[in-house]
Design an enzyme around this catalytic site. Sequence first.
Site, PDB file in Angstrom:
ATOM      1  N   ASN A  28       0.657  -1.124  -0.027  1.00 35.53           N
ATOM      2  CA  ASN A  28      -0.049  -0.065   0.261  1.00 35.53           C
ATOM      3  C   ASN A  28       0.693   1.520  -0.033  1.00 35.53           C
ATOM      4  O   ASN A  28       0.445   2.429   0.109  1.00 35.53           O
ATOM      5  CB  ASN A  28      -1.121  -0.019   1.171  1.00 35.53           C
ATOM      6  CG  ASN A  28      -0.108   0.097   2.425  1.00 35.53           C
ATOM      7  OD1 ASN A  28       1.102  -0.060   2.525  1.00 35.53           O
ATOM      8  ND2 ASN A  28      -0.724   0.054   3.553  1.00 35.53           N
ATOM      9  N   HIS A  42       3.313   2.059   1.990  1.00 35.34           N
ATOM     10  CA  HIS A  42       3.565   2.429   3.311  1.00 35.34           C
ATOM     11  C   HIS A  42       5.342   2.225   3.830  1.00 35.34           C
ATOM     12  O   HIS A  42       5.755   1.450   3.218  1.00 35.34           O
ATOM     13  CB  HIS A  42       2.873   1.803   4.791  1.00 35.34           C
ATOM     14  CG  HIS A  42       3.355   0.369   4.929  1.00 35.34           C
ATOM     15  ND1 HIS A  42       2.438  -0.460   5.935  1.00 35.34           N
ATOM     16  CD2 HIS A  42       4.266  -0.348   4.481  1.00 35.34           C
ATOM     17  CE1 HIS A  42       3.109  -1.537   5.831  1.00 35.34           C
ATOM     18  NE2 HIS A  42       4.237  -1.626   5.263  1.00 35.34           N
TER      19      HIS A  42
HETATM   20  C1  F6R Z   1       8.868  -3.452   8.617  1.00 36.29           C
HETATM   21  C2  F6R Z   1       8.194  -2.309   8.024  1.00 36.29           C
HETATM   22  C3  F6R Z   1       7.387  -2.300   6.752  1.00 36.29           C
HETATM   23  C4  F6R Z   1       7.850  -3.218   5.686  1.00 36.29           C
HETATM   24  C5  F6R Z   1       6.986  -3.246   4.340  1.00 36.29           C
HETATM   25  C6  F6R Z   1       7.409  -4.204   3.340  1.00 36.29           C
HETATM   26  O1  F6R Z   1       9.419  -3.013   9.718  1.00 36.29           O
HETATM   27  O2  F6R Z   1       8.451  -1.331   8.370  1.00 36.29           O
HETATM   28  O3  F6R Z   1       7.060  -1.028   6.348  1.00 36.29           O
HETATM   29  O4  F6R Z   1       9.195  -2.824   5.298  1.00 36.29           O
HETATM   30  O5  F6R Z   1       5.716  -3.616   4.829  1.00 36.29           O
HETATM   31  O6  F6R Z   1       7.526  -5.800   3.904  1.00 36.29           O
HETATM   32  P1  F6R Z   1       8.083  -6.810   3.249  1.00 36.29           P
HETATM   33  O7  F6R Z   1       9.674  -6.463   3.137  1.00 36.29           O
HETATM   34  O8  F6R Z   1       7.806  -7.926   4.074  1.00 36.29           O
HETATM   35  O9  F6R Z   1       7.594  -7.000   1.957  1.00 36.29           O
END
Ligand code: F6R
Length: 251
Positions: free
Chosen positions: A146, A148
């Site tokens: 999304n 973030h």
């Molecule tokens: C984790 C965090 C999240 C992830 C994001 C991507 O501490 O802050 O913002 O970096 O959701 O997650 P992955 O790497 O699992 O796709």
Amino acid sequence: MMDRSARAALDARTVVAPDYDALCDKVAAATSDWIVRHPGSLVCLAAGDTPLPVYHRLVARQQAGKVDLSSVFYAGLDEWVGLGRADRGSCLQVMSDGFYVPAGIPLDRRRVFDGLADPVAECRAMDQWIRARGGIRFTLLGIGLNGHIGFNEPGAPDQDGSIVVDLDDTTRAVSAKYFGATLPVRQGVSVSARSLLRAETVLLMASGAKKAPIVERLRSGAPVREVPAARLLDHPGLRLFLDRDAAGSVS
Ligand code: F6R
């Protein structure tokens, strides 16, 4: 929309690696080199799946004598409210087992959010930790489906310091991949995007075809209320690290 010169500037700060292994090699080298040059500084590292092999590589570099990972301080980026060290998939569990413990980082060199404590008090304690070390100077971030960064969800408060956030539907749906189960997570605590933007160096990494659509939206200059990571686009210290699959049409 992003104009052509802004897009060219972003291209100059984008690294596209041929695959995930090569991506992790590059991000680990950039992180390790930064740590070597900035002893005593505060570093903020994301959990999540994407950077985990980077952390393994950092530990290997330390074992090879290339970096002392305890020469800097660490602030955890975020945590699921209600989850603690014993919960598989909590940021604390992931980062302790994947990085802090194998890297031998002493407890007085790191602070992470305690998801089992009062979230507002945790935000204050994290802000105090960050302030006392002169602010975050380096951060390694991932991007959610999304858009973030940390738990700076679309529409999350734009304020200084750490924030308590209501998680959006995408984040709650994706969360099951970390826990091996569907847990009723509703809120997160996170270093705010504004605090992250004060860092001199911001590495954002993304891997895999599933991230290509959000990377494309980010690179096209989507509004920050829709893609929070777009806040980083004007940051002079931003470097975007992608693998071929996440890069989509980026050459
Ligand atoms: C984790 C965090 C999240 C992830 C994001 C991507 O501490 O802050 O913002 O970096 O959701 O997650 P992955 O790497 O699992 O796709």
